[in-house]
Scaffold this active site. Sequence first.
Site, short mmCIF file in Angstrom:
data_model
loop_
_atom_site.label_atom_id
_atom_site.label_comp_id
_atom_site.label_asym_id
_atom_site.label_seq_id
_atom_site.Cartn_x
_atom_site.Cartn_y
_atom_site.Cartn_z
CG HIS A 174 -42.72 40.64 41.72
ND1 HIS A 174 -43.36 40.37 42.91
CD2 HIS A 174 -41.43 40.90 42.05
CE1 HIS A 174 -42.51 40.45 43.91
NE2 HIS A 174 -41.33 40.78 43.41
CG ASP A 216 -20.99 47.15 39.18
OD1 ASP A 216 -20.22 46.89 40.12
OD2 ASP A 216 -21.17 48.31 38.73
CB SER A 276 -38.44 42.36 42.35
OG SER A 276 -37.97 41.06 42.15
#
Length: 439
Positions: free
Chosen positions: A248, A375, A390
Amino acid sequence: MTKALAKRILGLILAALAVALFSSTPIHQWATTPSQIRILEGHSTLLKLGLPVSATVTTTNSHVATVKGTPDSRLAFNLKQPIQIESLAQGDTDVQVKLFGILPVKSVHVSVVPDIKVIPGGQSIGVKIKSNGIMVVGYNLVKTPQRSFSPGEEASIKVGDVITEIDGRKTESVEQAAMLINKAGKDERDAEVTVIRSRSAVRLHVKPAWDKETETYRIGLYIRDSAAGVGTLTFYAPDHKVFGALGHVISDMDTGQPIAVKDGQVVHSRVTSIDKGESGQPGEKRGSMIDEDNVLGSITKNTDFGVFGTMKKIPDYGKVTEAMPIALAEQVKEGPAKILTVVNGQRVEEYDIEIVNVLRQKYPATKSMVIKITDSRLLEQTGGIIQGMSGSPILQDGKIVGAVTHVFVNDPTQGYGVFIEWMLNEAGIPTKSAIPKAS
């Protein structure tokens, strides 16, 4: 029975037959077969027509792709079974299906695109960016003997503007801007300030005021020329010596505006602690840059899809050290997958996720898929997706398919990912990002 009623009944019967016919599995599969597909060079794909008939299948350019590896095959194939299309070289061809070798049944345009392999990252990295201009991030008061005010604000300089020139001189640092403003004040004249606002250049005049506290001329603006933080490396492309990270855009923390990059650096970093995410409160990786003199790469672009630049080799501490194939946007599927990321120190670990939904994008967009952390180890440590995660690469079926980009604020176990293809395009590695339109 009137003729009108008979026609209506006949029409309903025909409509019902048509619905039944086209909703049947073979006809539905044939009707939904794409008219255009892409294959990575040297790879193959299965064309599923699902019709219980035999037909000839040929390619118009056997140098680009073949049917079952047989150039210009004239053999009849059972269309109930998948037809294997093998790519040979980059280019375009049509796969044509004909009954009795004459009657056209289906034509599929095939584009063979470059076979790209990259090394998935997951390493924690430090990112340092020098902006292309001086960012205006706020106002402050110049205290003169007469009054306290912001000359910049009164001259209509806005928060979010980027100062590129003062008095016709390109301005590249906060120190240089202060020097030019002080000079205009000493000369008792207005300073001509050029700013970029909404991608357009705007020229404004502002008269510096003497600040009695700092004993210098000022225009009452908070300005910034750089930004720094930690994030996650997504990929390194050894054949191109480029990298992609974050997934991003990097925006200024005060204005929220994307930072236009003049240059930047990537260095090693380590994760020092974790703020666990909760519903309504995103968590965060806390980290610090280390060995800052050892520059790993140079940043050249800051876009909606992450930061990109050049890099000589993959950084240390990676989980995967060999290049692996990518998945094209249309090859990503719902189901189990994995991410690579760091939650402690510099060690990259592999964690299970689920790709819950894939958004079929023909053109680049940042929210390509919905992912869910499954998980138990990662959920225990982070609560799900957290800030700083990210850019963590997403792997599926031995391919790198994308990167983590956003978290759902009200459900930190879920978030968005972006297709790796869109990030590669931004890094300057072409993949023919849009499926070609038929002419």
